[in-house]
Design an enzyme around this catalytic site. Structure first.
Site, PDB file in Angstrom:
ATOM      1  N   ASP A  67       4.140  -9.357   5.706  1.00  0.00           N
ATOM      2  CA  ASP A  67       3.618 -10.446   6.537  1.00  0.00           C
ATOM      3  C   ASP A  67       3.183 -11.666   5.734  1.00  0.00           C
ATOM      4  O   ASP A  67       3.062 -11.613   4.507  1.00  0.00           O
ATOM      5  CB  ASP A  67       2.440  -9.948   7.397  1.00  0.00           C
ATOM      6  CG  ASP A  67       1.582  -8.910   6.673  1.00  0.00           C
ATOM      7  OD1 ASP A  67       1.427  -9.015   5.447  1.00  0.00           O
ATOM      8  OD2 ASP A  67       1.096  -7.992   7.333  1.00  0.00           O
ATOM      9  N   ASN A 137      -8.581  -1.403  13.054  1.00  0.00           N
ATOM     10  CA  ASN A 137      -8.153  -1.243  14.454  1.00  0.00           C
ATOM     11  C   ASN A 137      -6.804  -0.526  14.551  1.00  0.00           C
ATOM     12  O   ASN A 137      -6.217  -0.456  15.617  1.00  0.00           O
ATOM     13  CB  ASN A 137      -8.066  -2.616  15.142  1.00  0.00           C
ATOM     14  CG  ASN A 137      -7.015  -3.523  14.512  1.00  0.00           C
ATOM     15  OD1 ASN A 137      -6.312  -3.124  13.581  1.00  0.00           O
ATOM     16  ND2 ASN A 137      -6.897  -4.740  15.014  1.00  0.00           N
ATOM     17  N   HIS A 139      -3.959  -1.377  12.904  1.00  0.00           N
ATOM     18  CA  HIS A 139      -2.740  -2.160  12.719  1.00  0.00           C
ATOM     19  C   HIS A 139      -2.009  -1.756  11.440  1.00  0.00           C
ATOM     20  O   HIS A 139      -2.620  -1.315  10.474  1.00  0.00           O
ATOM     21  CB  HIS A 139      -3.003  -3.678  12.768  1.00  0.00           C
ATOM     22  CG  HIS A 139      -3.695  -4.272  11.587  1.00  0.00           C
ATOM     23  ND1 HIS A 139      -4.562  -5.344  11.684  1.00  0.00           N
ATOM     24  CD2 HIS A 139      -3.648  -3.993  10.262  1.00  0.00           C
ATOM     25  CE1 HIS A 139      -4.997  -5.672  10.486  1.00  0.00           C
ATOM     26  NE2 HIS A 139      -4.468  -4.865   9.604  1.00  0.00           N
ATOM     27  N   GLU A 144      -0.795  -5.615  15.788  1.00  0.00           N
ATOM     28  CA  GLU A 144      -2.120  -5.318  16.320  1.00  0.00           C
ATOM     29  C   GLU A 144      -2.011  -4.358  17.508  1.00  0.00           C
ATOM     30  O   GLU A 144      -0.920  -4.188  18.070  1.00  0.00           O
ATOM     31  CB  GLU A 144      -2.783  -6.631  16.768  1.00  0.00           C
ATOM     32  CG  GLU A 144      -2.922  -7.692  15.675  1.00  0.00           C
ATOM     33  CD  GLU A 144      -4.042  -7.393  14.662  1.00  0.00           C
ATOM     34  OE1 GLU A 144      -4.406  -6.212  14.490  1.00  0.00           O
ATOM     35  OE2 GLU A 144      -4.539  -8.355  14.044  1.00  0.00           O
TER      36      GLU A 144
HETATM   37  C1  F6R Z   1      -1.226  -6.607   4.512  1.00  0.00           C
HETATM   38  C2  F6R Z   1      -1.123  -5.948   5.818  1.00  0.00           C
HETATM   39  C3  F6R Z   1      -2.315  -5.354   6.492  1.00  0.00           C
HETATM   40  C4  F6R Z   1      -3.310  -4.691   5.529  1.00  0.00           C
HETATM   41  C5  F6R Z   1      -4.514  -4.168   6.297  1.00  0.00           C
HETATM   42  C6  F6R Z   1      -5.553  -3.567   5.364  1.00  0.00           C
HETATM   43  O1  F6R Z   1       0.024  -7.087   4.093  1.00  0.00           O
HETATM   44  O2  F6R Z   1      -0.078  -5.924   6.360  1.00  0.00           O
HETATM   45  O3  F6R Z   1      -1.882  -4.407   7.440  1.00  0.00           O
HETATM   46  O4  F6R Z   1      -2.671  -3.645   4.860  1.00  0.00           O
HETATM   47  O5  F6R Z   1      -5.094  -5.204   7.030  1.00  0.00           O
HETATM   48  O6  F6R Z   1      -6.100  -4.583   4.585  1.00  0.00           O
HETATM   49  P1  F6R Z   1      -7.114  -4.239   3.388  1.00  0.00           P
HETATM   50  O7  F6R Z   1      -6.316  -3.506   2.373  1.00  0.00           O
HETATM   51  O8  F6R Z   1      -7.564  -5.587   2.881  1.00  0.00           O
HETATM   52  O9  F6R Z   1      -8.195  -3.416   3.981  1.00  0.00           O
END
Ligand code: F6R
Length: 248
Positions: A67, A137, A139, A144
């Site tokens: 992303d 959550n 994702h 989401e």
């Molecule tokens: C990042 C992504 C997100 C993160 C998730 C966890 O490229 O796609 O799904 O992996 O938000 O983020 P952290 O590791 O910062 O807790």
């Protein structure tokens, strides 16, 4: 879906980095699916060490990131382009720019950008090994709760939970972009192998839910239960639900 408690963030990150390393070492044209976020920082540190210690040539390796924020250009300090450069690509000069795929968050035609991203994935894929973090959550990528299991790369609205969690990287919550380009759930599920890494007590509840819930679009990561080759790598804090103080 198999869960492995590696006890702490150091051992968990070393494990994930070693699995990525083995894939590239066995296949110099491997296709990697990469994630950003706090969880992956130590993974990339370890991977850089393994790459340089073993003098890997990465010129034919393809990488696809999950992303990018809409509205941030590649040189913005909080863009995922910058993250990947700073954490991985700058450490080895054999990475080939033309094999590095990260969605362009400032594309004038985002629809065409998303279509082109899927075309590249179809041309070079399937991804040999996809690493994933998880949002509190549920994702994966920025898919989401409520995202369709059939989704492919597209523009998504970020949830409040994600904006709050990611606001620590920005001056304040209002500076966090409200949208991102994200690989879809169907795109992610095409990977041959998936490793989801979750570290720290804040991920305990969602991982417990993921292990016990029905497969439902309300918890995007639950789709992983239907993939034939998924490992969930955690530390004590995720496994037992208490902070052991060694993460972050
Ligand atoms: C990042 C992504 C997100 C993160 C998730 C966890 O490229 O796609 O799904 O992996 O938000 O983020 P952290 O590791 O910062 O807790």
């Amino acid at each position: 879906m198999k869960i492995i408690n590696m006890k702490n963030a150091t051992l968990a990150s070393q494990y994930v980095a070693t699995e990525l390393f083995k894939v590239i070492d066995n296949n110099s044209a491997a296709v990697l699916g990469l994630a950003t976020g706090n969880t992956m920082l130590e993974v990339y540190r370890n991977l850089n060490t393994l790459i340089s210690a073993n003098k890997l040539n990465l010129k034919n390796v393809k990488t696809f990131n999950l992303d990018e924020y809409v509205g941030l250009n590649a040189s913005h300090p909080q863009s995922y382009h910058t993250y990947m450069r700073q954490q991985l690509f700058k450490y080895n000069d054999t990475w080939d720019e033309k094999h590095i795929f990260i969605p362009n968050g400032i594309s004038k035609d985002v629809k065409a950008e998303c279509q082109a991203y899927e075309q590249h994935l179809n041309k070079y894929g399937p991804v040999d090994i996809q690493i994933l973090g998880i949002g509190e959550n549920g994702h994966i990528g920025f898919n989401e709760p409520g995202a369709s299991f059939d989704s492919i790369t597209r523009v998504v609205d970020l949830s409040d939970s994600t904006i709050n969690a990611n606001s620590i990287h920005f001056d304040n919550k209002n500076c966090v972009p409200k949208q991102a380009i994200s690989m879809g759930i169907a795109s992610i599920m095409q990977a041959r192998r998936i490793i989801l890494l979750a570290l720290g007590a804040s991920k305990h509840t969602i991982i417990q839910q993921l292990l016990t819930c029905d497969v439902t679009e309300a918890l995007p990561a639950s789709i992983l239960q239907t993939h034939p080759n998924v490992e969930i790598i955690v530390d004590d804090a995720v496994y037992f639900g208490e902070s052991n103080g060694d993460h972050r």
